[in-house]
Scaffold this motif. Structure first.
Motif, short mmCIF file in Angstrom:
data_model
loop_
_atom_site.label_atom_id
_atom_site.label_comp_id
_atom_site.label_asym_id
_atom_site.label_seq_id
_atom_site.Cartn_x
_atom_site.Cartn_y
_atom_site.Cartn_z
N PHE A 9 0.82 -1.21 0.00
CA PHE A 9 0.00 0.00 0.00
C PHE A 9 0.86 1.26 0.00
O PHE A 9 0.54 2.22 -0.70
CB PHE A 9 -0.96 0.01 1.21
CG PHE A 9 -2.32 -0.52 0.88
CD1 PHE A 9 -3.25 0.24 0.20
CD2 PHE A 9 -2.65 -1.82 1.23
CE1 PHE A 9 -4.50 -0.26 -0.12
CE2 PHE A 9 -3.90 -2.35 0.90
CZ PHE A 9 -4.82 -1.56 0.23
N GLN A 66 -7.00 -4.77 -1.68
CA GLN A 66 -7.88 -4.14 -0.70
C GLN A 66 -8.59 -5.19 0.15
O GLN A 66 -8.68 -5.07 1.38
CB GLN A 66 -8.90 -3.29 -1.47
CG GLN A 66 -9.79 -2.41 -0.64
CD GLN A 66 -10.94 -1.87 -1.49
OE1 GLN A 66 -11.69 -2.62 -2.11
NE2 GLN A 66 -11.05 -0.56 -1.54
N ALA A 78 -6.39 -6.64 2.74
CA ALA A 78 -6.22 -5.69 3.85
C ALA A 78 -7.44 -5.74 4.77
O ALA A 78 -7.30 -5.75 6.00
CB ALA A 78 -6.02 -4.28 3.31
N TYR A 79 -8.64 -5.81 4.18
CA TYR A 79 -9.86 -5.94 4.99
C TYR A 79 -9.83 -7.23 5.81
O TYR A 79 -10.08 -7.23 7.01
CB TYR A 79 -11.11 -5.97 4.11
CG TYR A 79 -11.44 -4.70 3.36
CD1 TYR A 79 -10.90 -3.47 3.73
CD2 TYR A 79 -12.34 -4.74 2.30
CE1 TYR A 79 -11.23 -2.31 3.03
CE2 TYR A 79 -12.68 -3.59 1.60
CZ TYR A 79 -12.12 -2.38 1.96
OH TYR A 79 -12.46 -1.25 1.27
N ILE A 136 -6.58 -4.51 8.50
CA ILE A 136 -5.74 -3.31 8.42
C ILE A 136 -6.63 -2.08 8.29
O ILE A 136 -7.36 -1.95 7.31
CB ILE A 136 -4.78 -3.40 7.21
CG1 ILE A 136 -3.83 -4.59 7.36
CG2 ILE A 136 -3.99 -2.09 7.06
CD1 ILE A 136 -2.99 -4.87 6.12
N ALA A 137 -6.57 -1.18 9.30
CA ALA A 137 -7.33 0.07 9.20
C ALA A 137 -6.53 1.11 8.44
O ALA A 137 -7.07 1.90 7.68
CB ALA A 137 -7.70 0.59 10.59
N ALA A 138 -5.21 1.10 8.64
CA ALA A 138 -4.32 2.00 7.90
C ALA A 138 -2.93 1.37 7.93
O ALA A 138 -2.54 0.78 8.94
CB ALA A 138 -4.30 3.39 8.52
N PRO A 139 -2.15 1.49 6.83
CA PRO A 139 -0.79 0.93 6.83
C PRO A 139 0.06 1.61 7.90
O PRO A 139 -0.13 2.78 8.19
CB PRO A 139 -0.27 1.26 5.43
CG PRO A 139 -1.45 1.60 4.62
CD PRO A 139 -2.47 2.14 5.55
#
Lengths: 181, 236
Positions: free
Chosen positions: B92, B111, B114-115, B119-122
């Motif tokens: 990301f 994406q 990540a979900y 992961i809320a933010a890298p």
């Protein structure tokens, strides 16, 4: 016991995340029972009146004023939440990060197809906040405790996170509430 | 049929076939191992390392490692998922992934992973590299901002379409998908019906005039995490 205070701000954002806060509909009446708003565009309080439990940050940092406001929030809030993609990763304003700042100025004030600027001046008044070299996500400037991604995060996402924090429960959002768009 | 090859993944007994990879045998048994550069029908590549599992304690790519009797595989554990999260975080921040206006959002495997991995933010600083667009082709475009260099387009074009439209150019941090050192996509014989035009897991190779065809809430990964189709198929 006094209600916990919540502060909000929009830095380099579009106020869409604040609109999403309002989008909790009639739950806003419950929210008012749970919390008191402090510094926020919602009640137009300009300065912190004291310590806040939660600070909601919309937008990243594109200028020095954003940085000062963000640091002020960090100093006054127990829990700081990045709300939305701009706060968590820079978002749409960060599209300028691939272009040198001087080129951005020239496009905006000299070369752009709709620019009318006979004096050929790029604004440089000390009253104007100085732009940063690029747009920074909030957690590259201060410590952020929680991230709520989304453009904007849905009203349910913001509501669930706020209620969990205000009732001392872990923030565990269901799968469909954590989205990047 | 020859004898099965028995091994375990996270304690669950799996019966693999000779010649199968760990990823394939797991999938047959309803165990989803996260993957990104793997695509059914393409030669396994083993480059993204998202499918990394621990085999008898050693990290290996499940998409390339064949099954062997008695191996003890760890996949869905905190330790392995932390490794996977780090890879996704790095992917990301090293590109420009603006999900909010990407046509692939909701159907994007990067994406979706990540979900799934929460992961809320890298956690790394964003690099915001300057990357190019190739809009020259009539029906397909390349947005290098979103490319994660999984080589699915390379393999699909070479092995399925028999064209070899894509390959890599340059090295290290400058490595990029290219159609030729200097040519543009319009100069190739890529057709919109090619496997290569739909092999991209992210929004880097996109068909034109499709746009945001599926509304929010109905896209592939809006309601259920990626891989749940494999897990629920086995439960039935």
């Amino acid at each position: 016991m006094a209600k916990p205070k919540v502060a909000t701000t929009s830095l380099a954002g579009c106020f869409g995340c604040h609109m999403s806060v309002l989008d909790i509909d009639d739950r806003i009446l419950k929210l008012i029972e749970l919390v008191q708003f402090d510094k926020s565009p919602i009640d137009d309080i300009k300065k912190f009146t004291g310590r806040c439990a939660i600070g909601l940050i919309e937008g990243g940092c594109c200028n020095e004023e954003n940085v000062r406001v963000l640091q002020d929030f960090r100093a006054h809030c127990d829990i700081l939440i990045s709300v939305g993609d701009c706060a968590t990763m820079g978002g749409i304003p960060a599209l300028r990060n691939m272009v040198p700042l001087q080129e951005c100025y020239e496009e905006a004030y000299l070369k752009g197809p709709t620019v009318h600027n006979p004096a050929r001046l790029i604004p440089n008044d000390p009253e104007l906040p100085l732009l940063l070299d690029k747009v920074y996500p909030c957690d590259e400037v201060v410590k952020i405790d929680y991230h709520l991604p989304g453009c904007p995060p849905s009203a349910d996402t913001i509501w669930e996170a706020l209620v969990a924090l205000l009732t001392n429960k872990p923030v565990q959002l269901p799968y469909e509430l954590v989205k990047y768009d | 049929m020859s004898a099965t090859i028995d091994f375990t993944i996270d304690g669950k007994e799996i019966k693999g076939q000779p010649g199968q990879t760990i990823l394939e045998a797991a999938q047959q048994a309803g165990v989803y191992i996260p993957r990104l550069c793997y695509m059914k029908g393409l030669t396994p590549w083993g480059s993204c390392r998202v499918c990394t599992v621990l085999i008898n304690g050693r990290p290996q790519a499940a998409c390339t490692q064949p099954v062997a009797p008695g191996m003890v595989v760890e996949s869905n554990t905190d330790k392995v998922n932390a490794l996977r999260r780090n890879i996704i975080d790095m992917l990301f921040v090293e590109g420009n992934h603006f999900c909010m206006f990407c046509e692939k959002s909701g159907n994007c495997e990067l994406q979706a992973l990540a979900y799934r991995l929460g992961i809320a933010a890298p956690k790394y600083p964003f690099m915001f590299p300057k990357r190019e667009l190739d809009m020259s082709h009539a029906d397909v475009f390349i947005d290098h901002n979103r490319c994660i260099q999984c080589a699915r387009c390379v393999r699909a074009s070479r092995d399925v379409d028999g064209k070899h439209v894509f390959d890599f150019a340059d090295r290290g941090a400058h490595r990029r998908i290219a159609v030729d050192a200097e040519a543009f996509l319009k100069d190739t014989d890529l057709a919109v019906t090619d496997k290569a035009a739909e092999a991209c897991p992210v929004g880097a190779i996109v068909k034109k005039r499709v746009g945001y065809a599926v509304p929010f809430g109905q896209r592939l990964y809006d309601k259920e995490p990626i891989g749940s189709e494999i897990e629920t198929a086995a439960a039935k």
